[in-house]
Scaffold this active site. Structure first.
Site, PDB file in Angstrom:
ATOM      1  N   HIS A 183       1.000  -1.310   0.111  1.00 13.70           N
ATOM      2  CA  HIS A 183      -0.120  -0.101   0.003  1.00 13.70           C
ATOM      3  C   HIS A 183       0.902   1.294  -0.183  1.00 13.70           C
ATOM      4  O   HIS A 183       0.325   2.645  -0.255  1.00 13.70           O
ATOM      5  CB  HIS A 183      -1.010  -0.148   1.145  1.00 13.70           C
ATOM      6  CG  HIS A 183      -2.197   0.532   1.030  1.00 13.70           C
ATOM      7  ND1 HIS A 183      -2.483   1.597   0.215  1.00 13.70           N
ATOM      8  CD2 HIS A 183      -3.616   0.456   1.598  1.00 13.70           C
ATOM      9  CE1 HIS A 183      -3.561   1.818  -0.063  1.00 13.70           C
ATOM     10  NE2 HIS A 183      -4.346   1.043   0.971  1.00 13.70           N
TER      11      HIS A 183
ATOM     12  N   ASP B 181      -2.016   2.144  -4.851  1.00 12.13           N
ATOM     13  CA  ASP B 181      -3.289   2.629  -4.142  1.00 12.13           C
ATOM     14  C   ASP B 181      -4.426   1.629  -4.416  1.00 12.13           C
ATOM     15  O   ASP B 181      -4.501   0.875  -5.189  1.00 12.13           O
ATOM     16  CB  ASP B 181      -3.838   4.017  -4.765  1.00 12.13           C
ATOM     17  CG  ASP B 181      -3.074   4.964  -4.278  1.00 12.13           C
ATOM     18  OD1 ASP B 181      -2.153   5.010  -3.194  1.00 12.13           O
ATOM     19  OD2 ASP B 181      -2.661   6.203  -5.063  1.00 12.13           O
TER      20      ASP B 181
END
Length: 410
Positions: A381, A385
């Protein structure tokens, strides 16, 4: 008689130490020149160390599982004749790099989580292919055999002793069992645990699952196999998935990347070097399908088979087990509905393949049976995204559900 000191060899590439994975000799053994002394492992490879001389083993330098510096005494051997006190370090042979991340499965690419521990229970007994083959011939269940080798490995002598003492695979299902077993975690299994923990600790994992209708894909695969399997080889579903991955990466280069946390640099790759998590007798390894973007389905299928076989047999070369830019992992027929694969650091994405199952789907006012498969994927992450990850997997889904688009160049 002269005493010769055999030292831990310099395996190269700046390696300063190595772990003793397994001894092939013990004190008192009479050995020949070039006979294997031990298997040692670095962060980059496992190598077998041969003896440069013939003689009698006087002592070994340390127990299996010990990390030793290059140049430290590995073995002391008594040889005939006169001369210097020690022999030059023997050249290592048969390098085979360890797994990058993730552990264990049957005879296909696989994923399952492992955490660092001082003990571990093996679902599958440790034994060489030759010992397994003999056990099958004798009808012996290896889970009933006590191994005396490193990490509890079952040797030919263990199997012979078991059968000579009247042991068989037909013990009572209700036989009482007592006792415990402690196994020192060494070698590849320890490296797997360390890398898994490092990835889980340092990477901000998140997972995304997408359902894919592969009914039409399976029709195409069956048609191609019926027409070309005899001449070009049989296709599994994996080459189609890898082809879809290659095509999708053109539009999502962020997924085909390596993140150097220390330098704070993300390196995107145009070439698709796809790692394939594969179970081996020693643990999970990740052979790499280099330049998958340049292969057709049959070339992919042949290379997948070759690489997986080399990894399981312990003959894969170092370059065949390194350099991946994105990894695919599968539990094969055991694939379940959903998995949460751990990223093969420093990569930023991993694609988990779940099993194909027939499920009812609503189409034109009725339920119809369709062949469905889930893709369970994880992403870093910090670099990826959630929306981008979902769009990437959705693109793979679109390609697989309309398989003709896998081969259309625009």
């Amino acid at each position: 008689m002269v005493k010769k000191i055999i030292k831990m060899p310099d395996i190269g590439e700046g390696v300063a130490e190595a772990e003793i994975v397994e001894w092939h000799v013990k004190a008192g053994d009479v050995i020949a020149e070039d006979q294997l002394l031990a298997a040692v492992m670095t962060d980059k490879a496992t190598v077998e160390v041969p003896s440069p001389v013939a003689g009698t083993v006087l002592q070994i330098g340390a127990e299996a599982g010990t990390v030793m510096a290059v140049g430290a005494m590995l073995v002391e051997i008594e040889v005939e004749g006169t001369g210097a006190d020690d022999a030059p370090p023997p050249p290592p042979v048969q390098a085979a790099p360890p797994a990058l991340v993730k552990p264990t499965m049957p005879e296909k690419p696989v994923f399952s989580a492992v955490q660092p521990s001082s003990t571990i229970a093996h679902d599958k007994p440790l034994a060489s292919p030759a010992v397994r083959a003999l056990a099958r011939e004798l009808g012996v269940d290896l889970t009933q055999v006590q191994g005396s080798g490193p990490a509890g490995r079952i040797t030919r002598d263990d199997l012979d002793h078991f059968t000579a003492s009247g042991g068989s695979a037909h013990n009572s299902a209700y036989q009482r069992r007592d006792g415990t077993e402690q196994i020192k975690i060494t070698g590849l299994r320890r490296k797997i645990a360390e890398r898994m923990a490092k990835s889980s600790r340092e990477v901000a994992h998140f997972s995304y699952v997408e359902e894919v209708d592969v009914t039409d894909l399976e029709i195409l695969r069956s048609t191609l196999n019926a027409s070309h399997a005899e001449r070009r080889g049989k296709l599994t579903v994996l080459p189609f998935i890898l082809r879809a991955l290659v095509v999708a990466l053109r539009d999502f280069p962020q997924m085909n990347a390596l993140y150097d946390e220390e330098a704070q640099v993300l390196t995107r790759h145009q070439a698709a070097h796809i790692g394939m998590a594969t179970q081996t007798p020693s643990g999970l390894m990740v052979p790499v399908l280099h330049h998958a973007e340049a292969m057709d389905l049959w070339a992919m299928a042949a290379e997948i088979t070759r690489l997986a076989g080399a990894a399981r047999e312990g003959v894969a070369k170092r370059e065949e087990l390194s350099g991946s830019t994105i990894t695919v992992t599968s539990l094969g027929d055991l694939g379940g509905l959903v998995t949460t694969p751990v990223i093969n650091q420093p990569e930023v994405a991993i694609i988990g393949i779940n099993r194909i199952a027939i499920r009812p789907q609503w189409q034109e006012n009725q339920f119809v049976p369709r062949k469905m498969m889930n893709l369970s994927s994880s992403f870093d992450h910090r670099m990826v995204d959630g929306y981008e990850a979902a769009a990437f997997i959705r693109r793979i889904r679109q390609l697989l559900e309309v398989p003709a688009t896998l081969f259309i160049e625009v």
